[in-house]
Write a protein that holds these residues in place. Structure first.
Motif, PDB file in Angstrom:
ATOM      1  N   LEU A 209       0.941  -0.858  -0.402  1.00 34.76           N
ATOM      2  CA  LEU A 209      -0.431  -0.035  -0.342  1.00 34.76           C
ATOM      3  C   LEU A 209       1.464   1.006  -0.246  1.00 34.76           C
ATOM      4  O   LEU A 209       1.847   1.070   0.464  1.00 34.76           O
ATOM      5  CB  LEU A 209      -1.167  -0.390   1.280  1.00 34.76           C
ATOM      6  CG  LEU A 209      -1.688  -1.150   0.696  1.00 34.76           C
ATOM      7  CD1 LEU A 209      -2.705  -1.030   2.473  1.00 34.76           C
ATOM      8  CD2 LEU A 209      -3.242  -0.647  -0.153  1.00 34.76           C
ATOM      9  N   ASP A 210       0.410   2.293  -0.989  1.00 35.22           N
ATOM     10  CA  ASP A 210       1.656   3.189  -1.019  1.00 35.22           C
ATOM     11  C   ASP A 210       1.016   4.109   0.121  1.00 35.22           C
ATOM     12  O   ASP A 210      -0.039   4.313   0.744  1.00 35.22           O
ATOM     13  CB  ASP A 210       1.077   4.042  -2.218  1.00 35.22           C
ATOM     14  CG  ASP A 210       1.288   3.079  -3.107  1.00 35.22           C
ATOM     15  OD1 ASP A 210       2.169   2.753  -3.031  1.00 35.22           O
ATOM     16  OD2 ASP A 210       0.415   2.764  -4.577  1.00 35.22           O
ATOM     17  N   LYS A 213       1.866   5.390   5.746  1.00 35.86           N
ATOM     18  CA  LYS A 213       2.555   5.372   7.287  1.00 35.86           C
ATOM     19  C   LYS A 213       1.150   7.219   6.964  1.00 35.86           C
ATOM     20  O   LYS A 213       0.880   7.714   8.504  1.00 35.86           O
ATOM     21  CB  LYS A 213       3.676   6.169   7.329  1.00 35.86           C
ATOM     22  CG  LYS A 213       4.605   6.854   8.474  1.00 35.86           C
ATOM     23  CD  LYS A 213       6.267   7.068   7.964  1.00 35.86           C
ATOM     24  CE  LYS A 213       6.611   7.608   9.463  1.00 35.86           C
ATOM     25  NZ  LYS A 213       5.078   9.161  10.270  1.00 35.86           N
ATOM     26  N   ASN A 216      -1.721   6.664   8.118  1.00 38.41           N
ATOM     27  CA  ASN A 216      -1.571   6.284   9.568  1.00 38.41           C
ATOM     28  C   ASN A 216      -1.583   7.765  10.119  1.00 38.41           C
ATOM     29  O   ASN A 216      -2.781   7.529  11.420  1.00 38.41           O
ATOM     30  CB  ASN A 216      -0.786   5.569  10.461  1.00 38.41           C
ATOM     31  CG  ASN A 216      -1.024   3.663   9.972  1.00 38.41           C
ATOM     32  OD1 ASN A 216      -1.837   3.302  10.787  1.00 38.41           O
ATOM     33  ND2 ASN A 216      -0.125   3.292   9.669  1.00 38.41           N
ATOM     34  N   GLY A 221      -3.878   4.811  14.008  1.00 43.49           N
ATOM     35  CA  GLY A 221      -3.312   3.574  13.999  1.00 43.49           C
ATOM     36  C   GLY A 221      -4.681   2.605  13.291  1.00 43.49           C
ATOM     37  O   GLY A 221      -4.914   1.824  13.032  1.00 43.49           O
ATOM     38  N   ASP A 225      -4.989  -0.304  10.841  1.00 44.86           N
ATOM     39  CA  ASP A 225      -5.664  -1.682  11.174  1.00 44.86           C
ATOM     40  C   ASP A 225      -6.904  -2.080   9.713  1.00 44.86           C
ATOM     41  O   ASP A 225      -7.051  -2.823   9.913  1.00 44.86           O
ATOM     42  CB  ASP A 225      -6.385  -1.721  12.610  1.00 44.86           C
ATOM     43  CG  ASP A 225      -4.577  -1.841  13.233  1.00 44.86           C
ATOM     44  OD1 ASP A 225      -3.700  -1.204  12.896  1.00 44.86           O
ATOM     45  OD2 ASP A 225      -4.598  -2.133  14.635  1.00 44.86           O
ATOM     46  N   LEU A 228      -5.915  -2.160   6.656  1.00 42.75           N
ATOM     47  CA  LEU A 228      -5.187  -3.273   6.352  1.00 42.75           C
ATOM     48  C   LEU A 228      -6.318  -4.857   6.622  1.00 42.75           C
ATOM     49  O   LEU A 228      -6.036  -5.573   4.770  1.00 42.75           O
ATOM     50  CB  LEU A 228      -3.827  -3.741   7.395  1.00 42.75           C
ATOM     51  CG  LEU A 228      -2.338  -2.567   7.723  1.00 42.75           C
ATOM     52  CD1 LEU A 228      -2.067  -3.288   8.990  1.00 42.75           C
ATOM     53  CD2 LEU A 228      -2.448  -3.111   6.122  1.00 42.75           C
ATOM     54  N   ARG A 248      -0.081 -12.273   4.356  1.00 42.02           N
ATOM     55  CA  ARG A 248       0.585 -10.517   4.455  1.00 42.02           C
ATOM     56  C   ARG A 248       1.902 -11.140   4.942  1.00 42.02           C
ATOM     57  O   ARG A 248       2.419 -11.921   6.193  1.00 42.02           O
ATOM     58  CB  ARG A 248      -0.303  -9.872   6.042  1.00 42.02           C
ATOM     59  CG  ARG A 248       0.725  -8.529   6.407  1.00 42.02           C
ATOM     60  CD  ARG A 248      -0.283  -8.375   7.228  1.00 42.02           C
ATOM     61  NE  ARG A 248      -0.347  -7.052   8.110  1.00 42.02           N
ATOM     62  CZ  ARG A 248      -0.013  -5.743   9.310  1.00 42.02           C
ATOM     63  NH1 ARG A 248      -0.697  -6.891  10.508  1.00 42.02           N
ATOM     64  NH2 ARG A 248       0.119  -5.213   9.342  1.00 42.02           N
ATOM     65  N   GLY A 251       3.916  -5.415   8.309  1.00 44.87           N
ATOM     66  CA  GLY A 251       3.045  -4.026   7.845  1.00 44.87           C
ATOM     67  C   GLY A 251       2.319  -3.689   6.687  1.00 44.87           C
ATOM     68  O   GLY A 251       1.484  -4.408   6.617  1.00 44.87           O
ATOM     69  N   LYS A 325       7.567   1.373  -7.153  1.00 45.93           N
ATOM     70  CA  LYS A 325       7.006   2.849  -6.501  1.00 45.93           C
ATOM     71  C   LYS A 325       8.130   3.591  -7.072  1.00 45.93           C
ATOM     72  O   LYS A 325       7.547   5.339  -6.419  1.00 45.93           O
ATOM     73  CB  LYS A 325       8.147   1.966  -4.822  1.00 45.93           C
ATOM     74  CG  LYS A 325       6.918   0.864  -3.943  1.00 45.93           C
ATOM     75  CD  LYS A 325       6.556   2.118  -3.157  1.00 45.93           C
ATOM     76  CE  LYS A 325       5.373   1.193  -2.534  1.00 45.93           C
ATOM     77  NZ  LYS A 325       4.597   1.100  -2.071  1.00 45.93           N
TER      78      LYS A 325
HETATM   79  N1  LIG Z   1      -2.287   0.338  11.339  1.00 47.09           N
HETATM   80  C1  LIG Z   1      -1.362  -0.386  10.764  1.00 47.09           C
HETATM   81  N2  LIG Z   1       0.214   0.363  10.486  1.00 47.09           N
HETATM   82  C2  LIG Z   1       1.140  -0.123  10.538  1.00 47.09           C
HETATM   83  C3  LIG Z   1       1.041  -1.900  11.178  1.00 47.09           C
HETATM   84  N3  LIG Z   1       2.362  -2.115  10.718  1.00 47.09           N
HETATM   85  C4  LIG Z   1       3.256  -1.520   9.817  1.00 47.09           C
HETATM   86  N4  LIG Z   1       2.453  -0.367  10.164  1.00 47.09           N
HETATM   87  C5  LIG Z   1       2.555   0.998   9.858  1.00 47.09           C
HETATM   88  O1  LIG Z   1       3.238   1.388   8.141  1.00 47.09           O
HETATM   89  C6  LIG Z   1       3.379   2.273   7.764  1.00 47.09           C
HETATM   90  C7  LIG Z   1       4.504   1.023   6.360  1.00 47.09           C
HETATM   91  O2  LIG Z   1       4.945   2.184   6.326  1.00 47.09           O
HETATM   92  P1  LIG Z   1       6.102   1.806   4.852  1.00 47.09           P
HETATM   93  O3  LIG Z   1       5.343   1.065   4.407  1.00 47.09           O
HETATM   94  O4  LIG Z   1       7.659   1.796   5.493  1.00 47.09           O
HETATM   95  O5  LIG Z   1       5.725   2.568   3.854  1.00 47.09           O
HETATM   96  P2  LIG Z   1       4.977   3.784   3.449  1.00 47.09           P
HETATM   97  O6  LIG Z   1       4.185   5.290   4.030  1.00 47.09           O
HETATM   98  O7  LIG Z   1       3.705   3.150   2.918  1.00 47.09           O
HETATM   99  O8  LIG Z   1       5.205   4.271   2.026  1.00 47.09           O
HETATM  100  P3  LIG Z   1       5.499   3.995   0.809  1.00 47.09           P
HETATM  101  O9  LIG Z   1       5.934   2.159   1.103  1.00 47.09           O
HETATM  102  O10 LIG Z   1       6.936   4.656   0.584  1.00 47.09           O
HETATM  103  O11 LIG Z   1       5.100   4.426  -0.125  1.00 47.09           O
HETATM  104  C8  LIG Z   1       4.334   2.564   8.737  1.00 47.09           C
HETATM  105  O12 LIG Z   1       4.247   3.413   9.387  1.00 47.09           O
HETATM  106  C9  LIG Z   1       4.360   1.411  10.066  1.00 47.09           C
HETATM  107  O13 LIG Z   1       4.249   1.735  11.776  1.00 47.09           O
HETATM  108  C10 LIG Z   1      -0.071  -2.134  11.218  1.00 47.09           C
HETATM  109  O14 LIG Z   1      -1.002  -3.408  12.157  1.00 47.09           O
HETATM  110  N5  LIG Z   1      -1.395  -1.379  11.599  1.00 47.09           N
END
Ligand SMILES: Nc1nc2c(ncn2[C@@H]2O[C@H](COP(=O)(O)OP(=O)(O)OP(=O)(O)O)[C@@H](O)[C@H]2O)c(=O)[nH]1
Length: 341
Positions: A209-210, A213, A216, A221, A225, A228, A248, A251, A325
């Protein structure tokens, strides 16, 4: 320092003798004075006979009286008192009590001292019994602690075993209900070998997913969730054949293992997933698209584009995702060719 001051027993005797003698002098002197004064004839005969003979007689009387009293006091009071004191000094409740024994020399102790000695023996006996009871209780407690320690150890070992068993059994991602990384790794090894053996097809897509962060950060959060979980449902709807496996990885990163899919079929299905999201299924105000988007890297094994292992197939899909990406996200990127060229 004199000898009597260093020997308390001798000093006591000396003082006692002095007191007794003084008292005897007083008693005998008073008795004589009264006796002589009561009779004038007697007074005259005493004066005639001379005072010295009277004094000599009194001195002998006093000496005999004093010695008698001192010996009697020593035998009746001092010696039993010393024995009682010695018993009290030797009193040790951690040692077994000795039975009360009358004095070996046959001396008749003062009744009160005998009672004190007997009481001491009784107290000693009672304390000794209490000590034995406490020691028994302590030994019993020690045995119980050892037993409980053994039980605890066994429980701990059983628990460790169960924990190992459970973690070995855990193949499901808790948040989404999809397979987890462990399950996926095993499936990839298994499916890759089978595909190789049967000279079949195997497509592997990594979906991320793009800007998740930012999602979130914007929605929180819990909303992350829920997003996701929603995306997992979309994947399960699209990849529903028995042989498809969606997992999965971590993240916001997912993977789809699609046995029997060629590049074209896999691409079509994955593009549908992408457009499902744009519907929009999961709104996201922070992006230009107004919804959450996904980037996808796809690598496909076929007899014409073989890979050396499941791992190299995975690496190729990961590399394709990286390219998607960097090319601007919300797109599918196809791995260039097989791992061995
Ligand atoms: N809500 C939620 N957030 C999660 C979970 N696991 C990981 N994350 C968050 O998912 C985000 C993943 O970010 P990344 O994939 O590193 O980066 P991005 O912001 O998606 O950016 P790009 O992947 O480059 O597009 C991070 O901020 C993690 O903290 C989860 O179980 N629940």
């Amino acid at each position: 320092m004199t000898e009597s001051s260093t020997n308390p027993e001798a000093s006591l005797h000396l003082r006692m003798t002095a007191v007794v003698m003084l008292m005897s002098v007083l008693v005998v002197g008073l008795a004589d004075a009264l006796y002589i004064a009561s009779d004038e004839g007697l007074l005259r005969s005493v004066i005639r006979a001379g005072l010295w003979s009277l004094l000599l007689r009194d001195a002998l009387l006093i000496a005999a009286l004093s010695i008698g009293i001192v010996i009697a006091l020593d035998r009746m009071v001092l010696q039993p008192l010393r024995r009682a004191a010695a018993r009290a000094a030797a009193f040790d409740p951690t040692q077994p009590p000795l039975p009360f024994t009358p004095e070996a020399d046959g001396a008749e102790p003062v009744a009160e001292l005998q009672q004190i000695s007997q009481s001491l023996v009784r107290v000693h006996r009672s304390l000794w019994q209490q000590l034995r009871d406490e020691q028994d209780r302590a030994a019993e407690l020690e045995r119980e602690i050892t037993r409980q320690r053994g039980v605890l150890l066994e429980t701990q070992q059983a628990l460790d075993g169960k924990t190992r068993e459970l973690s070995g059994m855990s193949r499901i991602d808790g948040l989404t209900g999809l397979a987890n990384r462990r399950e996926f790794d095993e499936a990839l090894r298994r499916e890759f070998k089978r595909t190789q053996r049967e000279r079949g097809l195997l497509a592997l897509a990594v979906l991320d997913l793009d800007h998740f962060k930012a999602y979130n950060d914007h929605y929180g959060g819990a909303a992350g969730d829920a997003a996701l979980a929603r995306f997992s449902q979309l994947l399960s709807i699209r990849f529903k054949r028995d042989t498809d496996l969606v997992a999965r990885l971590s993240g916001a990163k997912f993977v789809a293992l699609l046995p029997g899919f060629d590049v074209g079929a896999a691409q079509d299905l994955l593009e549908q997933v992408r457009s499902d999201l744009q519907a929009p299924q999961i709104p996201h105000e922070g992006t230009g698209a107004g919804a959450l988007t996904v980037s996808i890297g796809l690598a496909c094994y076929s007899p014409f584009h073989p890979y050396l292992s499941g791992q190299t197939l995975m690496e190729a899909a990961d590399e394709a995702l990286y390219i998607a990406k960097h090319a601007g996200r919300d797109r599918l990127s196809l791995a260039a060719s097989g791992g061995n060229g």
